[in-house]
Design a protein around this motif. Structure first.
Motif, PDB file in Angstrom:
ATOM      1  N   ASN A   1     -31.755 -10.173   6.155  1.00 49.43           N
ATOM      2  CA  ASN A   1     -32.730  -9.129   6.471  1.00 49.43           C
ATOM      3  C   ASN A   1     -33.033  -8.345   5.210  1.00 49.43           C
ATOM      4  N   GLU A   2     -34.288  -8.389   4.781  1.00 48.46           N
ATOM      5  CA  GLU A   2     -34.705  -7.797   3.507  1.00 48.46           C
ATOM      6  C   GLU A   2     -35.625  -6.608   3.760  1.00 48.46           C
ATOM      7  N   PHE A   3     -35.379  -5.539   3.001  1.00 45.31           N
ATOM      8  CA  PHE A   3     -36.206  -4.335   3.058  1.00 45.31           C
ATOM      9  C   PHE A   3     -36.598  -3.973   1.634  1.00 45.31           C
ATOM     10  N   VAL A   4     -37.892  -3.941   1.343  1.00 47.33           N
ATOM     11  CA  VAL A   4     -38.379  -3.502   0.042  1.00 47.33           C
ATOM     12  C   VAL A   4     -38.919  -2.094   0.244  1.00 47.33           C
ATOM     13  N   VAL A   5     -38.327  -1.141  -0.490  1.00 42.73           N
ATOM     14  CA  VAL A   5     -38.645   0.269  -0.310  1.00 42.73           C
ATOM     15  C   VAL A   5     -39.311   0.802  -1.570  1.00 42.73           C
ATOM     16  N   THR A   6     -40.476   1.416  -1.408  1.00 43.20           N
ATOM     17  CA  THR A   6     -41.207   2.043  -2.504  1.00 43.20           C
ATOM     18  C   THR A   6     -41.493   3.480  -2.088  1.00 43.20           C
ATOM     19  N   TYR A   7     -41.255   4.411  -2.995  1.00 43.05           N
ATOM     20  CA  TYR A   7     -41.446   5.820  -2.648  1.00 43.05           C
ATOM     21  C   TYR A   7     -41.651   6.660  -3.909  1.00 43.05           C
ATOM     22  N   TYR A   8     -42.134   7.871  -3.698  1.00 49.78           N
ATOM     23  CA  TYR A   8     -42.247   8.862  -4.767  1.00 49.78           C
ATOM     24  C   TYR A   8     -41.166   9.918  -4.558  1.00 49.78           C
ATOM     25  N   LEU A   9     -40.518  10.302  -5.646  1.00 45.52           N
ATOM     26  CA  LEU A   9     -39.554  11.392  -5.639  1.00 45.52           C
ATOM     27  C   LEU A   9     -39.899  12.288  -6.815  1.00 45.52           C
ATOM     28  N   LYS A  10     -40.303  13.521  -6.520  1.00 43.48           N
ATOM     29  CA  LYS A  10     -40.729  14.474  -7.548  1.00 43.48           C
ATOM     30  C   LYS A  10     -41.827  13.889  -8.432  1.00 43.48           C
ATOM     31  N   GLY A  11     -42.766  13.168  -7.807  1.00 43.52           N
ATOM     32  CA  GLY A  11     -43.915  12.628  -8.525  1.00 43.52           C
ATOM     33  C   GLY A  11     -43.657  11.353  -9.307  1.00 43.52           C
ATOM     34  N   VAL A  12     -42.449  10.794  -9.206  1.00 41.51           N
ATOM     35  CA  VAL A  12     -42.105   9.563  -9.928  1.00 41.51           C
ATOM     36  C   VAL A  12     -41.991   8.426  -8.915  1.00 41.51           C
ATOM     37  N   LEU A  13     -42.558   7.264  -9.250  1.00 41.66           N
ATOM     38  CA  LEU A  13     -42.539   6.098  -8.384  1.00 41.66           C
ATOM     39  C   LEU A  13     -41.229   5.326  -8.536  1.00 41.66           C
ATOM     40  N   TYR A  14     -40.610   4.971  -7.391  1.00 40.65           N
ATOM     41  CA  TYR A  14     -39.378   4.170  -7.368  1.00 40.65           C
ATOM     42  C   TYR A  14     -39.596   2.971  -6.448  1.00 40.65           C
ATOM     43  N   ASP A  15     -38.859   1.902  -6.722  1.00 39.78           N
ATOM     44  CA  ASP A  15     -38.981   0.687  -5.933  1.00 39.78           C
ATOM     45  C   ASP A  15     -37.633  -0.029  -5.936  1.00 39.78           C
ATOM     46  N   LYS A  16     -37.170  -0.476  -4.754  1.00 38.53           N
ATOM     47  CA  LYS A  16     -35.905  -1.196  -4.695  1.00 38.53           C
ATOM     48  C   LYS A  16     -35.879  -2.127  -3.495  1.00 38.53           C
TER      49      LYS A  16
END
Length: 135
Positions: free
Chosen positions: A92-107
């Motif tokens: 089961n795979e989850f690709v998560v992309t989000y902004y934290l304090k205006g910075v883009l993260y992806d994992k």
């Protein structure tokens, strides 16, 4: 072009799968949660999930599910989706992309075949629940 884009390493954000009562099915089922252990909320969290693997010698895969959350609270969690029992025997795979304090993260988070089970649960202190965690 791609080499010029810097995406910092994601920290304090992970997927937890929690076994809880489901009124519709009248039994305990597994739910995936996005957990944020940062002191700031996540903004525009996008999660793409899928399951894949081999069952009885045949390659199997599910469709992709996409979820969008405008905000995930600081030091909190949000329910993402129900995991049906038949997909627990797949990866089961989850690709998560989000902004934290205006910075883009992806994992990408992957729960390997048959790792989602009651024996694999651990305490998740930030949300005071027990679940299977991939960080």
């Amino acid at each position: 072009m791609k080499k010029d884009i810097k995406i910092p390493k994601s920290k304090n954000v992970f997927i937890a799968v929690i076994n809880e009562w489901n009124d519709d099915f009248q039994e305990n089922t597994w739910y995936a949660y996005l957990v944020n252990e940062n002191d700031s909320p996540l903004e525009m969290a996008i999660i793409v999930s899928r399951a894949y693997g081999i069952i009885d010698g045949e390659q199997r895969k599910t469709g992709m599910f996409r979820h969008v959350f405008n905000e995930v609270p600081a030091n909190g969690a949000i329910k993402v989706e129900l995991l049906e029992n038949n997909v627990l025997q797949l990866n089961n795979e989850f690709v998560v992309t989000y902004y934290l304090k205006g910075v883009l993260y992806d994992k990408k988070f992957v729960f390997r075949t048959n790792t989602i089970n009651l024996n694999g649960t651990t305490e998740i202190l930030s949300i005071d629940r027990k679940g299977v965690v991939v960080k």
